[in-house]
Design a protein around this motif. Structure first.
Motif, PDB file in Angstrom:
ATOM      1  N   SER A  74       0.819  -1.251   0.031  1.00  8.00           N
ATOM      2  CA  SER A  74      -0.055   0.115  -0.048  1.00  8.00           C
ATOM      3  C   SER A  74       0.917   1.193  -0.093  1.00  8.00           C
ATOM      4  N   ARG A  75       2.043   1.401   0.728  1.00  9.76           N
ATOM      5  CA  ARG A  75       2.848   2.425   0.950  1.00  9.76           C
ATOM      6  C   ARG A  75       3.727   2.717  -0.305  1.00  9.76           C
ATOM      7  N   ILE A  76       4.081   1.391  -0.698  1.00 11.63           N
ATOM      8  CA  ILE A  76       5.125   1.503  -1.703  1.00 11.63           C
ATOM      9  C   ILE A  76       4.357   2.039  -3.242  1.00 11.63           C
ATOM     10  N   ALA A  77       3.601   1.287  -3.559  1.00  9.38           N
ATOM     11  CA  ALA A  77       2.729   1.490  -4.904  1.00  9.38           C
ATOM     12  C   ALA A  77       1.663   2.510  -4.869  1.00  9.38           C
ATOM     13  N   PHE A  78       1.197   2.634  -3.606  1.00 11.99           N
ATOM     14  CA  PHE A  78      -0.133   3.596  -3.695  1.00 11.99           C
ATOM     15  C   PHE A  78      -0.166   4.933  -2.801  1.00 11.99           C
ATOM     16  N   GLY A  79       1.198   5.018  -1.982  1.00 15.82           N
ATOM     17  CA  GLY A  79       1.262   6.040  -1.160  1.00 15.82           C
ATOM     18  C   GLY A  79       0.292   6.168  -0.071  1.00 15.82           C
ATOM     19  N   SER A  80      -0.289   4.823   0.162  1.00 16.44           N
ATOM     20  CA  SER A  80      -1.521   5.060   1.181  1.00 16.44           C
ATOM     21  C   SER A  80      -1.090   4.020   2.311  1.00 16.44           C
ATOM     22  N   ASN A  81      -1.822   3.384   3.136  1.00 17.30           N
ATOM     23  CA  ASN A  81      -1.750   2.439   4.029  1.00 17.30           C
ATOM     24  C   ASN A  81      -2.832   1.276   3.857  1.00 17.30           C
ATOM     25  N   PHE A 157       3.824   3.739  -7.856  1.00 16.88           N
ATOM     26  CA  PHE A 157       3.204   3.245  -9.008  1.00 16.88           C
ATOM     27  C   PHE A 157       1.900   3.835  -9.414  1.00 16.88           C
ATOM     28  N   LEU A 158       1.090   4.308  -8.488  1.00 20.10           N
ATOM     29  CA  LEU A 158      -0.066   4.724  -8.680  1.00 20.10           C
ATOM     30  C   LEU A 158      -0.038   6.092  -9.677  1.00 20.10           C
ATOM     31  N   GLY A 159       1.049   6.907  -9.051  1.00 16.41           N
ATOM     32  CA  GLY A 159       1.586   8.315  -9.785  1.00 16.41           C
ATOM     33  C   GLY A 159       1.940   7.994 -11.083  1.00 16.41           C
ATOM     34  N   LEU A 160       2.517   7.087 -11.473  1.00 16.08           N
ATOM     35  CA  LEU A 160       3.217   6.821 -12.826  1.00 16.08           C
ATOM     36  C   LEU A 160       1.867   6.357 -13.720  1.00 16.08           C
TER      37      LEU A 160
END
Length: 383
Positions: A74-81, A157-160
């Motif tokens: 969640s943190r690495i790919a989507f900046g969330s938790n 990843f989501l940002g990209l």
């Protein structure tokens, strides 16, 4: 196995399976795959990984690691938790069960258009729920840029993906369907693969106390009581051997499904076009001709001189994360995450198997412990 991507192509997903992983990196082909792979390569590296220890004494590790791996992806790919992605994880879990129940079913052409079985209706409902959650995440990124709170969609990843979704160049742009598909793939695979791997490693360390002590001594020698760092992670030779041997015995994937696109030869067999085959990992991974008569035993020393020497330079003898350009894009991240988690556990606890543990591996997309893995953690004197 003599193979060619032009002959043995990715098998098409079932209707229900497409709801779980359709349009994601694992099941797309050609130029679209190359474009999505490039995006994923930029996002998944080890430098953004962080983990904090589990302060418990007795746990069922498979479920416990599920929270850890959910938080990390969640943190690495989507900046969330984990809490923000909890709804998506819950829906993906339900979809996973539906897929496992339908994975070997063959749909009769046109029937689904006239009558949809209950599993298909439920999978469509879950797919819509996941898409709504992903769209909410995308809109939040877009709104932050429009309002000036952020100057970009982000570098995770989501940002990209959102950047690619808004790209003016048709060659680089991804569709909304593709964007949602990639998010589902990364949410699912990013959690499930590491979750299973960590649990099976801990089981083997709990059973094989000698290898647990060897791994602990290595971790203490390199990190002391400090948190693991990337420079030290690269020096964990014994832990790498343990990881590879666990992947050989209980790799996350149980096989590579392929469709024969045109007539081709597989060993002694001539295969006609338009049939599905499943290359089981357990075949080469537990072949006594490749690994010796002790093939079913946990012996990490097989990998003391690396994978190439262990397999006698036979690439197809060991492919827990796939082979060639289609190998898992998150392989390096998964390995680093596993090493960090194991290092922090070994710094703090000794591990023994609980008498309540029942060994029953089962394939539900990944190889999982049917009844969980119960272990007992005892704090080290230095804790």
């Amino acid at each position: 196995m003599k193979n060619s991507e032009t002959i043995f192509q990715k098998r098409k997903l079932t209707d229900v399976g497409a709801k779980l992983l359709g349009n994601g990196l694992a099941f797309i082909e050609g130029e679209k795959w190359a474009k999505h792979r490039k995006l994923a390569n930029h996002a998944f590296h080890g430098e953004s990984l962080e983990w904090k220890g589990l302060e418990v004494k007795e746990i069922e590790v498979y479920n416990e690691f599920r929270f850890l791996t959910s938080e990390v992806i969640s943190r690495i790919a989507f900046g969330s938790n984990y809490l923000e992605g909890e709804k998506i994880f819950a829906m993906l879990n339900k979809l996973k069960i539906l897929v496992s129940q339908n994975i070997h079913k063959t749909a009769i052409p046109f029937i689904n258009k006239l009558w949809k079985p209950a599993d298909m209706l439920e999978s469509e409902k879950l797919e819509k729920g996941i898409q709504d959650c992903v769209m909410e995440m995308i809109k939040k990124r877009e709104d932050n840029v429009v309002s000036g709170e952020a100057d970009s969609f982000g570098t995770d990843f989501l940002g990209l993906l959102v950047n690619a979704y808004h790209d003016l160049d048709d060659k680089n742009r991804v569709s909304l369907e593709d964007l949602v598909g990639e998010c589902k793939t990364i949410y699912y695979a990013g959690r499930e693969n590491v979750n299973s791997l960590l649990a099976w490693i801990v089981l083997h360390l709990a059973i094989h106390g000698d290898w647990q002590e060897k791994a602990r001594r290595e971790v203490i020698d390199i990190f002391g009581n400090q948190n693991p760092h990337l420079e030290g992670i690269a020096k964990l030779k014994i832990m790498t051997m343990i990881i590879n041997e666990t992947l050989r015995l209980y790799g996350p994937s149980h096989g590579l499904p392929r469709t024969v696109a045109r007539e081709g030869q597989l060993g002694k067999f001539i295969l006609p076009a338009d049939i599905d085959i499943l290359s089981l990992n357990i075949g080469p991974h537990r072949d006594p001709h490749l690994w010796g008569d002790d093939v079913h035993l946990f012996k990490p020393e097989r990998f003391a001189e690396g994978i190439a020497k262990a397999t006698n330079y036979t690439a197809a003898a060991f492919f827990p994360f796939g082979l060639g350009p289609r190998s898992c894009v998150g392989m390096t991240l998964a390995t680093i995450e596993t090493k960090i988690a194991l290092s922090m556990i070994l710094q703090r606890y000794t591990i023994t198997i609980s008498p309540t543990y029942v060994h029953s591996p089962i394939a539900i997309i990944t190889i999982q412990p049917q009844h969980g893995i119960q272990i007992i953690l005892e704090p080290l004197h230095s804790c």
